[in-house]
Design an enzyme around this catalytic site. Sequence first.
Site, mmCIF file in Angstrom:
data_model
loop_
_atom_site.group_PDB
_atom_site.id
_atom_site.type_symbol
_atom_site.label_atom_id
_atom_site.label_comp_id
_atom_site.label_asym_id
_atom_site.label_seq_id
_atom_site.Cartn_x
_atom_site.Cartn_y
_atom_site.Cartn_z
ATOM 1 N N GLU A 1 1.844 -0.777 5.728
ATOM 2 C CA GLU A 1 0.963 -0.931 4.706
ATOM 3 C C GLU A 1 1.511 -1.533 3.414
ATOM 4 O O GLU A 1 1.016 -2.494 2.929
ATOM 5 C CB GLU A 1 0.127 0.463 4.290
ATOM 6 C CG GLU A 1 -0.777 0.351 3.130
ATOM 7 C CD GLU A 1 -1.020 1.719 2.712
ATOM 8 O OE1 GLU A 1 -1.271 1.747 1.188
ATOM 9 O OE2 GLU A 1 -0.365 2.678 2.935
ATOM 10 N N ASP B 1 0.121 -5.308 2.495
ATOM 11 C CA ASP B 1 -0.282 -5.545 1.199
ATOM 12 C C ASP B 1 0.341 -6.902 0.317
ATOM 13 O O ASP B 1 -0.271 -7.790 -0.179
ATOM 14 C CB ASP B 1 0.105 -4.246 0.081
ATOM 15 C CG ASP B 1 -0.689 -4.602 -1.137
ATOM 16 O OD1 ASP B 1 -1.788 -4.659 -1.585
ATOM 17 O OD2 ASP B 1 0.474 -4.578 -2.154
ATOM 18 N N ASN C 1 -5.967 1.357 4.127
ATOM 19 C CA ASN C 1 -4.365 1.469 4.382
ATOM 20 C C ASN C 1 -4.098 1.195 5.912
ATOM 21 O O ASN C 1 -3.158 0.381 5.899
ATOM 22 C CB ASN C 1 -4.179 3.110 4.169
ATOM 23 C CG ASN C 1 -4.201 3.591 2.878
ATOM 24 O OD1 ASN C 1 -4.385 2.739 1.810
ATOM 25 N ND2 ASN C 1 -3.963 4.894 2.756
ATOM 26 N N GLU D 1 -4.291 -3.009 5.895
ATOM 27 C CA GLU D 1 -3.203 -3.339 5.302
ATOM 28 C C GLU D 1 -1.872 -3.345 6.206
ATOM 29 O O GLU D 1 -1.086 -4.158 6.337
ATOM 30 C CB GLU D 1 -2.681 -2.816 4.026
ATOM 31 C CG GLU D 1 -3.791 -3.384 2.959
ATOM 32 C CD GLU D 1 -3.310 -2.734 1.412
ATOM 33 O OE1 GLU D 1 -3.673 -3.298 0.470
ATOM 34 O OE2 GLU D 1 -2.988 -1.732 1.375
#
EC number: 3.1.26.3
Length: 226
Positions: A42, A46, A115, A118
Amino acid sequence: MIESISKIIKYNFKNPQLLNEALTHPSLVSKDTLKFNYERLEFLGDAVLNIVISEMLFNIFPKDTEGNLAKKKTALVCGNKLVEVAQSINLGQFIMMSDGERACGGINNFRNLENALEALIGAIYLDGGFTAAQDFIYLFWEHSATHMNVPPQDAKTILQELVQGKRLPAPAYHTIDKSGPDHNPTFTVEVRIPSYQAIQATGHNKKLAEQKAASLMLNQIHNKTK
């Protein structure tokens, strides 16, 4: 499961373990079971999402100012957009989680969807490189980006205007925790509005955490008025 989601996202993993890790909720991990969950991926996803969206907007809007590009990027990487994309590929049904988390509605939990999405981007990046991750992001974000004629407002601004319209006090943001190393901290921010449940969110800086908290509060308000 791997074959089903691969068809949806139009990407075949060379290393299926990366996909499994991206779809493993922290609630399923213990000392006696799996070693990894999606949190590390995650973090990576991101960063990849932000750079790809930034480049996408830079190319689509060559005459936009830095400020307008920043506003558009905020709208494309905010929680609401991540949930929208995650729901469009039915990501929740593929997330592996504990029975307790599932019983609490974990497959539809907005934070879980954000979450995991990502993490999926991070997994694609590690498995197929930057181009593979870029192709995935363009597949699910380019249409929205191309049709952003007016720079959108960020979640905090939208929330501020919404509560003003309801004649409520302005949202109050409080930093309640800072964890992690100095070079990579994680901030936990809480936003409060009278008549609504306080919402917490985390981010790698206070601004991002506040935006995520505002986005979650907007979801709560919209759900309450349905």
